[in-house]
Design a protein around this motif. Structure first.
Motif, PDB file in Angstrom:
ATOM      1  N   PRO A  92       0.316  -0.867   0.178  1.00 17.25           N
ATOM      2  CA  PRO A  92       0.195  -0.198   0.285  1.00 17.25           C
ATOM      3  C   PRO A  92       1.042   1.429   0.039  1.00 17.25           C
ATOM      4  CG  PRO A  92      -0.509  -1.581   1.787  1.00 17.25           C
ATOM      5  CD  PRO A  92       0.889  -2.317   1.181  1.00 17.25           C
ATOM      6  N   GLN A  93       1.751   1.130   0.851  1.00 17.88           N
ATOM      7  CA  GLN A  93       2.759   2.614   0.912  1.00 17.88           C
ATOM      8  C   GLN A  93       3.390   3.128  -0.637  1.00 17.88           C
ATOM      9  OE1 GLN A  93       5.046   2.146   3.997  1.00 17.88           O
ATOM     10  NE2 GLN A  93       6.039   4.701   3.664  1.00 17.88           N
ATOM     11  N   ALA A  94       3.585   1.816  -0.491  1.00 16.55           N
ATOM     12  CA  ALA A  94       4.598   2.012  -2.269  1.00 16.55           C
ATOM     13  C   ALA A  94       3.767   2.398  -3.841  1.00 16.55           C
ATOM     14  CB  ALA A  94       4.745   1.012  -3.382  1.00 16.55           C
ATOM     15  N   VAL A  95       2.476   2.010  -3.668  1.00 17.07           N
ATOM     16  CA  VAL A  95       1.481   1.971  -4.651  1.00 17.07           C
ATOM     17  C   VAL A  95       1.176   4.152  -4.283  1.00 17.07           C
ATOM     18  CG1 VAL A  95      -0.713   1.854  -5.166  1.00 17.07           C
ATOM     19  CG2 VAL A  95       0.657  -0.300  -4.607  1.00 17.07           C
ATOM     20  N   ALA A  96       1.038   3.929  -2.837  1.00 12.71           N
ATOM     21  CA  ALA A  96       0.905   5.782  -2.586  1.00 12.71           C
ATOM     22  C   ALA A  96       1.748   6.691  -3.039  1.00 12.71           C
ATOM     23  CB  ALA A  96       0.300   5.780  -1.435  1.00 12.71           C
ATOM     24  N   GLU A  97       2.885   5.991  -2.924  1.00 13.88           N
ATOM     25  CA  GLU A  97       4.259   6.749  -3.196  1.00 13.88           C
ATOM     26  C   GLU A  97       4.364   7.295  -4.395  1.00 13.88           C
ATOM     27  OE1 GLU A  97       7.595   6.283  -2.282  1.00 13.88           O
ATOM     28  OE2 GLU A  97       7.063   6.404   0.338  1.00 13.88           O
ATOM     29  N   LEU A  98       4.073   5.944  -5.318  1.00 11.41           N
ATOM     30  CA  LEU A  98       3.499   6.193  -6.848  1.00 11.41           C
ATOM     31  C   LEU A  98       2.397   7.318  -7.280  1.00 11.41           C
ATOM     32  CD1 LEU A  98       4.366   5.070  -9.761  1.00 11.41           C
ATOM     33  CD2 LEU A  98       2.632   3.743  -9.427  1.00 11.41           C
ATOM     34  N   ALA A  99       1.457   6.350  -6.835  1.00 16.70           N
ATOM     35  CA  ALA A  99       0.051   8.324  -7.010  1.00 16.70           C
ATOM     36  C   ALA A  99       0.963   9.478  -6.378  1.00 16.70           C
ATOM     37  CB  ALA A  99      -1.174   7.425  -6.067  1.00 16.70           C
ATOM     38  N   ARG A 100       0.952   9.452  -5.693  1.00 18.52           N
ATOM     39  CA  ARG A 100       1.664  10.711  -5.508  1.00 18.52           C
ATOM     40  C   ARG A 100       2.101  11.614  -6.709  1.00 18.52           C
ATOM     41  NH1 ARG A 100       0.188   9.377   0.302  1.00 18.52           N
ATOM     42  NH2 ARG A 100       2.622   8.873  -0.176  1.00 18.52           N
ATOM     43  N   SER A 101       3.590  11.014  -7.112  1.00 20.00           N
ATOM     44  CA  SER A 101       4.370  11.683  -8.205  1.00 20.00           C
ATOM     45  C   SER A 101       3.666  11.631  -9.352  1.00 20.00           C
ATOM     46  CB  SER A 101       5.537  10.073  -7.839  1.00 20.00           C
ATOM     47  OG  SER A 101       5.309   9.531  -8.918  1.00 20.00           O
ATOM     48  N   LEU A 102       2.491  10.743  -9.876  1.00 16.26           N
ATOM     49  CA  LEU A 102       1.989  10.185 -11.232  1.00 16.26           C
ATOM     50  C   LEU A 102       1.552  11.937 -11.792  1.00 16.26           C
ATOM     51  CD1 LEU A 102      -0.054   7.316 -11.606  1.00 16.26           C
ATOM     52  CD2 LEU A 102       2.794   7.588 -11.817  1.00 16.26           C
ATOM     53  N   HIS A 103       1.756  12.333 -13.209  1.00 17.17           N
ATOM     54  CA  HIS A 103       0.700  13.536 -13.538  1.00 17.17           C
ATOM     55  C   HIS A 103       0.085  12.997 -14.696  1.00 17.17           C
ATOM     56  CE1 HIS A 103       0.722  17.767 -14.775  1.00 17.17           C
ATOM     57  NE2 HIS A 103       0.433  17.095 -16.514  1.00 17.17           N
ATOM     58  N   ILE A 104      -1.163  13.269 -13.604  1.00 16.22           N
ATOM     59  CA  ILE A 104      -2.109  12.134 -14.984  1.00 16.22           C
ATOM     60  C   ILE A 104      -2.772  14.036 -15.217  1.00 16.22           C
ATOM     61  CG2 ILE A 104      -4.934  11.357 -14.501  1.00 16.22           C
ATOM     62  CD1 ILE A 104      -3.332   9.961 -12.240  1.00 16.22           C
ATOM     63  N   GLU A 105      -3.605  13.569 -16.526  1.00 17.22           N
ATOM     64  CA  GLU A 105      -4.641  14.335 -17.467  1.00 17.22           C
ATOM     65  C   GLU A 105      -5.864  14.468 -17.833  1.00 17.22           C
ATOM     66  OE1 GLU A 105      -2.834  17.226 -20.346  1.00 17.22           O
ATOM     67  OE2 GLU A 105      -0.646  17.055 -19.138  1.00 17.22           O
ATOM     68  N   LEU A 106      -6.546  14.309 -17.395  1.00 13.29           N
ATOM     69  CA  LEU A 106      -8.313  14.464 -17.956  1.00 13.29           C
ATOM     70  C   LEU A 106      -8.517  15.278 -18.413  1.00 13.29           C
ATOM     71  CD1 LEU A 106      -9.677  12.660 -14.533  1.00 13.29           C
ATOM     72  CD2 LEU A 106      -9.406  11.337 -16.321  1.00 13.29           C
ATOM     73  N   HIS A 107      -8.977  15.340 -19.940  1.00 12.14           N
ATOM     74  CA  HIS A 107      -9.523  15.932 -20.535  1.00 12.14           C
ATOM     75  C   HIS A 107     -11.073  14.661 -21.518  1.00 12.14           C
ATOM     76  CE1 HIS A 107      -5.998  18.274 -21.542  1.00 12.14           C
ATOM     77  NE2 HIS A 107      -5.455  16.882 -22.244  1.00 12.14           N
ATOM     78  N   GLY A 108     -12.160  14.993 -20.426  1.00 11.11           N
ATOM     79  CA  GLY A 108     -13.352  14.465 -21.092  1.00 11.11           C
ATOM     80  C   GLY A 108     -13.194  12.618 -21.246  1.00 11.11           C
ATOM     81  N   SER A 109     -13.029  12.277 -21.490  1.00 13.70           N
ATOM     82  CA  SER A 109     -13.042  11.038 -21.979  1.00 13.70           C
ATOM     83  C   SER A 109     -11.259  10.797 -22.138  1.00 13.70           C
ATOM     84  CB  SER A 109     -14.121   9.967 -23.201  1.00 13.70           C
ATOM     85  OG  SER A 109     -15.006  10.461 -23.207  1.00 13.70           O
ATOM     86  N   ARG A 110     -10.895  10.835 -22.372  1.00 11.11           N
ATOM     87  CA  ARG A 110      -9.054  10.902 -22.904  1.00 11.11           C
ATOM     88  C   ARG A 110      -8.719  11.397 -21.511  1.00 11.11           C
ATOM     89  NH1 ARG A 110      -6.740  14.737 -26.390  1.00 11.11           N
ATOM     90  NH2 ARG A 110      -4.618  13.931 -26.340  1.00 11.11           N
ATOM     91  N   ILE A 111      -7.993  10.712 -21.338  1.00 12.75           N
ATOM     92  CA  ILE A 111      -6.340  10.740 -20.267  1.00 12.75           C
ATOM     93  C   ILE A 111      -5.287  10.327 -20.963  1.00 12.75           C
ATOM     94  CG2 ILE A 111      -6.983   7.824 -19.281  1.00 12.75           C
ATOM     95  CD1 ILE A 111      -6.421   8.785 -16.469  1.00 12.75           C
ATOM     96  N   LEU A 112      -4.105  10.709 -19.650  1.00 10.08           N
ATOM     97  CA  LEU A 112      -2.646  11.190 -20.189  1.00 10.08           C
ATOM     98  C   LEU A 112      -2.267  10.714 -18.668  1.00 10.08           C
ATOM     99  CD1 LEU A 112      -2.015  14.494 -22.195  1.00 10.08           C
ATOM    100  CD2 LEU A 112      -3.223  11.929 -22.906  1.00 10.08           C
ATOM    101  N   LEU A 113      -1.277  10.270 -19.017  1.00 19.46           N
ATOM    102  CA  LEU A 113      -0.343   9.135 -18.124  1.00 19.46           C
ATOM    103  C   LEU A 113       0.622   9.590 -18.737  1.00 19.46           C
ATOM    104  CD1 LEU A 113      -0.014   7.720 -15.379  1.00 19.46           C
ATOM    105  CD2 LEU A 113       0.025   5.835 -16.743  1.00 19.46           C
ATOM    106  N   GLU A 114       1.672  10.668 -17.931  1.00 17.15           N
ATOM    107  CA  GLU A 114       3.067  11.653 -18.165  1.00 17.15           C
ATOM    108  C   GLU A 114       2.967  11.524 -19.005  1.00 17.15           C
ATOM    109  OE1 GLU A 114       4.459  12.153 -15.119  1.00 17.15           O
ATOM    110  OE2 GLU A 114       4.427  10.199 -13.587  1.00 17.15           O
ATOM    111  N   GLY A 115       1.893  12.318 -19.373  1.00 14.31           N
ATOM    112  CA  GLY A 115       1.828  12.811 -21.268  1.00 14.31           C
ATOM    113  C   GLY A 115       1.343  11.510 -22.185  1.00 14.31           C
ATOM    114  N   GLU A 116       1.390  10.568 -21.527  1.00 15.29           N
ATOM    115  CA  GLU A 116       0.661   9.318 -22.709  1.00 15.29           C
ATOM    116  C   GLU A 116      -0.685   9.244 -23.135  1.00 15.29           C
ATOM    117  OE1 GLU A 116       2.554   6.275 -22.114  1.00 15.29           O
ATOM    118  OE2 GLU A 116       1.673   4.723 -23.221  1.00 15.29           O
TER     119      GLU A 116
END
Ligand code: DC
Length: 255
Positions: A92-116
């Motif tokens: 749980p701790q590793a996943v929480a750390e990861l979640a906090r470090s991510l750059h997530i963008e939502l554009h309507g139905s499109r989702i970008l993870l670290e720009g992808e």
């Protein structure tokens, strides 16, 4: 809409919206809700998997001229990132750390993870099966809930998930709980999978769904629950168009 990792004060957005209680309604440009300047409205749609929430929420947002926030996509994106980076989902701790470090963008139905663009990659059967690790993780939830509030502070939103009307936006102007019988939901899921080339027997789809329903309803933080003030819509026998018509009518009556 950019959901970064900053620890901003989303509650300020909620408080501001509460102060903006009155909503002006008008239709000069057609059928669009026109809101007085600076006023924001939240419509929440919660319910179990397969009730038709995502397509209903997306279409409702389009009709109202609102933004659409698919919160399940965020839990899925965290899961995809964990798989790709070899982070142990059971830690749980590793996943929480990861979640906090991510750059997530939502554009309507499109989702970008670290720009992808990962809009398709997050919808696989494997991600669907594994997302409960992120969804059951209180620290991940706390972070994503904060991002959801930050996002919604930026305008008028239809948000969709499990905990939107109960935990994330308890002050939302309109709350819906969309559901359907387990058999109907499983049938829809089977069709959906088959359309993506993954044919599976109905009893197998139903068994997986029962497991996910049980997990969704029993997680200690942010479980699937109907808000006391939510309008319940049972979608058995209704076409997607009929569901959206009903939702739109109820929202317009209320605003
Ligand atoms: O709606 P969905 O199937 O895309 O959701 C993916 C997973 O995330 C599912 O296991 C339920 C969970 N979820 C959640 O716990 N809270 C939310 N607000 C949205 C989804």
């Amino acid at each position: 809409m950019v959901l970064a990792c900053k620890q901003g004060d989303a509650r300020a957005g909620l408080a501001a919206r509460r102060r903006q209680a009155r909503v002006a309604r008008g239709r000069p440009g057609g059928d669009r809700l026109v809101l007085a300047e600076g006023r924001a409205v939240i419509v929440t749609i919660d319910g179990p998997a397969g009730a038709g929430k995502t397509s209903a929420a997306r279409e409702l947002a389009r009709r109202l001229g609102f933004e659409f926030l698919d919160t399940g996509a965020m839990y899925r994106a965290v899961t995809l990132a964990a798989l790709r980076r070899g982070v142990d989902l059971a830690d749980p701790q590793a996943v929480a750390e990861l979640a906090r470090s991510l750059h997530i963008e939502l554009h309507g139905s499109r989702i970008l993870l670290e720009g992808e663009d990962v809009s398709h990659a997050i919808r696989t059967a494997e991600i669907t099966r594994l997302t409960h690790f992120a969804a059951d993780n209180p620290a991940v939830r706390e972070h994503l809930v904060q991002l959801q509030r930050q996002a919604a502070a930026q305008g008028n939103f239809v948000t969709e998930g499990r905990d939107q009307g109960t935990v994330v936006f308890p002050e939302a102007e309109c709350k819906f709980f969309l559901t359907a019988s387990p058999q109907e939901r499983a049938r829809r899921r089977q069709l959906d999978l088959a359309a993506r080339g993954d044919w599976r027997p109905l009893d197998e789809v139903l068994a997986d769904q029962n497991l996910r329903d049980q997990r969704d309803a029993s997680r200690p933080v942010g479980p699937l629950r109907q808000a006391a003030d939510a309008v319940v819509i049972v979608t058995d026998g209704l076409t997607p168009e009929q569901v959206v018509e009903r939702l739109e009518q109820l929202v317009r009556e209320r605003l």
